[in-house]
Design a protein around this motif. Structure first.
Motif, short mmCIF file in Angstrom:
data_model
loop_
_atom_site.label_atom_id
_atom_site.label_comp_id
_atom_site.label_asym_id
_atom_site.label_seq_id
_atom_site.Cartn_x
_atom_site.Cartn_y
_atom_site.Cartn_z
N PHE A 241 0.98 -1.12 0.32
CA PHE A 241 0.06 -0.23 0.19
C PHE A 241 0.70 1.21 0.14
N PHE A 242 1.93 1.49 1.16
CA PHE A 242 3.23 2.62 0.97
C PHE A 242 3.14 2.72 -0.49
N ALA A 243 4.21 1.56 -0.62
CA ALA A 243 4.92 1.23 -1.95
C ALA A 243 3.57 2.27 -3.05
N SER A 244 2.50 1.83 -2.79
CA SER A 244 1.88 2.37 -4.49
C SER A 244 1.39 3.85 -4.24
N ILE A 245 1.69 4.38 -2.23
CA ILE A 245 2.02 5.94 -2.94
C ILE A 245 3.03 6.58 -2.78
N ALA A 246 3.93 5.78 -2.84
CA ALA A 246 5.24 6.92 -3.29
C ALA A 246 5.29 6.59 -4.45
N TYR A 247 4.92 4.82 -5.54
CA TYR A 247 4.68 5.58 -6.28
C TYR A 247 3.47 6.17 -7.31
N MET A 248 2.85 6.94 -6.60
CA MET A 248 1.81 7.77 -7.04
C MET A 248 2.49 9.41 -6.95
N ARG A 249 3.24 9.51 -6.13
CA ARG A 249 3.88 10.35 -5.80
C ARG A 249 5.11 10.75 -7.19
N SER A 250 5.26 9.90 -8.28
CA SER A 250 6.79 9.86 -7.94
C SER A 250 6.45 10.08 -10.83
N HIS A 251 4.72 9.66 -10.08
CA HIS A 251 3.91 8.73 -11.61
C HIS A 251 2.40 9.62 -11.35
N LYS A 252 2.51 10.91 -11.87
CA LYS A 252 0.98 12.12 -11.50
C LYS A 252 0.20 11.56 -12.33
N ALA A 253 1.05 11.69 -13.96
CA ALA A 253 0.11 10.99 -14.82
C ALA A 253 -0.52 9.90 -14.96
N GLU A 254 0.37 8.76 -15.16
CA GLU A 254 0.19 7.42 -14.66
C GLU A 254 -1.26 7.35 -13.61
N SER A 255 -1.24 7.56 -12.36
CA SER A 255 -1.90 7.46 -11.19
C SER A 255 -3.13 8.04 -11.56
N VAL A 256 -2.96 9.59 -12.15
CA VAL A 256 -4.47 10.25 -12.93
C VAL A 256 -5.26 9.45 -13.81
N SER A 257 -5.03 9.30 -14.57
CA SER A 257 -5.74 7.83 -15.07
C SER A 257 -5.84 6.80 -14.96
N ILE A 258 -5.08 5.87 -14.37
CA ILE A 258 -5.91 4.45 -13.34
C ILE A 258 -6.72 5.03 -12.69
N ALA A 259 -6.66 6.08 -11.78
CA ALA A 259 -7.81 6.60 -10.62
C ALA A 259 -8.65 7.23 -11.44
N ALA A 260 -8.86 7.32 -12.46
CA ALA A 260 -9.83 8.14 -13.10
C ALA A 260 -10.82 7.26 -13.82
N GLU A 261 -10.22 6.10 -14.70
CA GLU A 261 -10.58 5.52 -14.73
C GLU A 261 -11.18 3.89 -14.03
N THR A 262 -10.59 3.95 -12.37
CA THR A 262 -11.18 2.69 -11.24
C THR A 262 -12.32 3.94 -10.24
N LEU A 263 -12.13 5.08 -10.22
CA LEU A 263 -13.26 6.22 -9.59
C LEU A 263 -14.78 6.49 -10.86
N HIS A 264 -13.96 6.15 -11.74
CA HIS A 264 -14.83 6.79 -13.10
C HIS A 264 -15.29 8.40 -12.98
N GLN A 265 -14.53 8.48 -12.56
CA GLN A 265 -14.72 10.32 -12.83
C GLN A 265 -13.32 10.62 -13.78
N SER A 266 -13.97 12.26 -14.21
CA SER A 266 -13.07 12.47 -14.85
C SER A 266 -11.51 12.77 -14.93
N PRO A 267 -10.20 12.89 -15.59
CA PRO A 267 -9.39 13.24 -15.56
C PRO A 267 -9.45 14.77 -15.15
N ALA A 268 -9.94 15.45 -15.16
CA ALA A 268 -9.69 16.64 -14.66
C ALA A 268 -10.20 17.06 -13.02
#
Length: 294
Positions: A241-268
């Motif tokens: 879990f905390f390795a995933s948070i570390a990944y998110m901090r250094s990979h904003k674009a990738e994290s936003v893209s995945i989260a937009a899909e899983t959260l069913h929210q727009s990238p904006a």
């Protein structure tokens, strides 16, 4: 006598056979069941991102993910042994004092900036002061949103009953109640409130860190059975879990893209959530003693 070629082939076969026999047997990934207390919560995105990017797999885990409609429902899921880990609100730690089967094993987010008070876009409520005497929705009784809702009159020095707290369920149920006018405001995820703003259906009056700036907003719960019988699995899950948070901090674009899909929210919307909420996410799961006292 066997030819030299035949002897070499036999020798090669023996080498290959010995290598196969001596190779380590691949360990099957441990299957664990995790759940989010409510859907659409950006602070729970490390669970989805870690699973999607194979981060949990690096720690030997195969994670399945579900979601509930509030902390009380999450605890019910743990009681029925349908989940091993739960991502929920800090105040839900109190359930353990009542015999709930889940115990908090890590703090994952600080001040509750990912919880917001949402109102109708064209409604009469413009400020916190306008909430006095109004009906404010929360997900479930005893949940994080319920606890935060009761902090509003305390913070504003009103009477305890000057805000009527109503449990409607989270997500779509709360949004529908707000739009139809059966409630005056809803305490929901900041992401859900931003979605309503994007659709011009609602707007944010305030995020809840205004009321509790030093707080444990979210924690990871583990079942008592898991704690007693499989502590190594808990350690692996938390590392993932905390390795995933570390990944998110250094990979904003990738994290936003995945989260937009899983959260069913727009990238904006997700990008706004990312900028607002990543600073509140913990790097190591430590419990702030001052926030824990609160």
């Amino acid at each position: 006598m066997p030819s030299t070629t035949l002897l070499l082939c036999r020798y090669a076969a023996l080498i290959v056979g010995a290598a196969v026999l001596s190779a380590p047997i691949a360990q099957a990934a441990v299957k664990v069941r995790a759940a989010e207390s409510v859907p659409g919560q950006f602070s729970f995105a490390p669970l989805d991102i870690g699973a999607k990017q194979g981060i949990f797999a690096k720690y030997g885990l195969d994670v399945t993910i579900a979601s509930f409609t509030g902390d009380a429902k999450l605890q019910e899921g743990m009681a029925s042994n349908s989940i091993d880990f739960g991502l929920g609100g800090g105040p839900a730690m109190a359930f353990s004092a009542k015999g709930a089967p889940g115990l908090a094993v890590a703090a994952t987010a600080g001040a509750p900036a990912d919880i917001a008070i949402a109102v109708k876009a064209d409604g009469p409520i413009k400020t916190i002061a306008d909430l006095r005497g109004k009906r404010v929705a929360v997900s479930t009784v005893g949940s994080l949103t319920d606890w935060l809702g009761h902090q509003i009159p305390l913070h504003e020095r009103w009477g305890a009953k000057d805000v009527e707290i109503v449990a409607t369920g989270a997500g779509a149920a709360m949004s529908a109640a707000l739009i139809t006018g059966s409630i005056d405001a809803g305490i929901t995820t900041t992401g859900a409130a931003l979605v309503m703003e994007e659709k011009h259906e609602g707007r944010i009056v305030a995020t809840m860190d205004k009321f509790e700036p030093r707080f444990i907003t979210h924690v990871v719960f583990a079942s008592r059975d898991m704690i007693n019988q499989h502590p190594d699995t808990i350690e692996a899950f938390l590392k993932g879990f905390f390795a995933s948070i570390a990944y998110m901090r250094s990979h904003k674009a990738e994290s936003v893209s995945i989260a937009a899909e899983t959260l069913h929210q727009s990238p904006a919307v997700v990008e706004k959530s990312y900028d607002l909420l990543m600073p509140q996410m913990s790097n190591d799961g430590a419990f702030d003693p001052v926030a824990l006292k609160t």
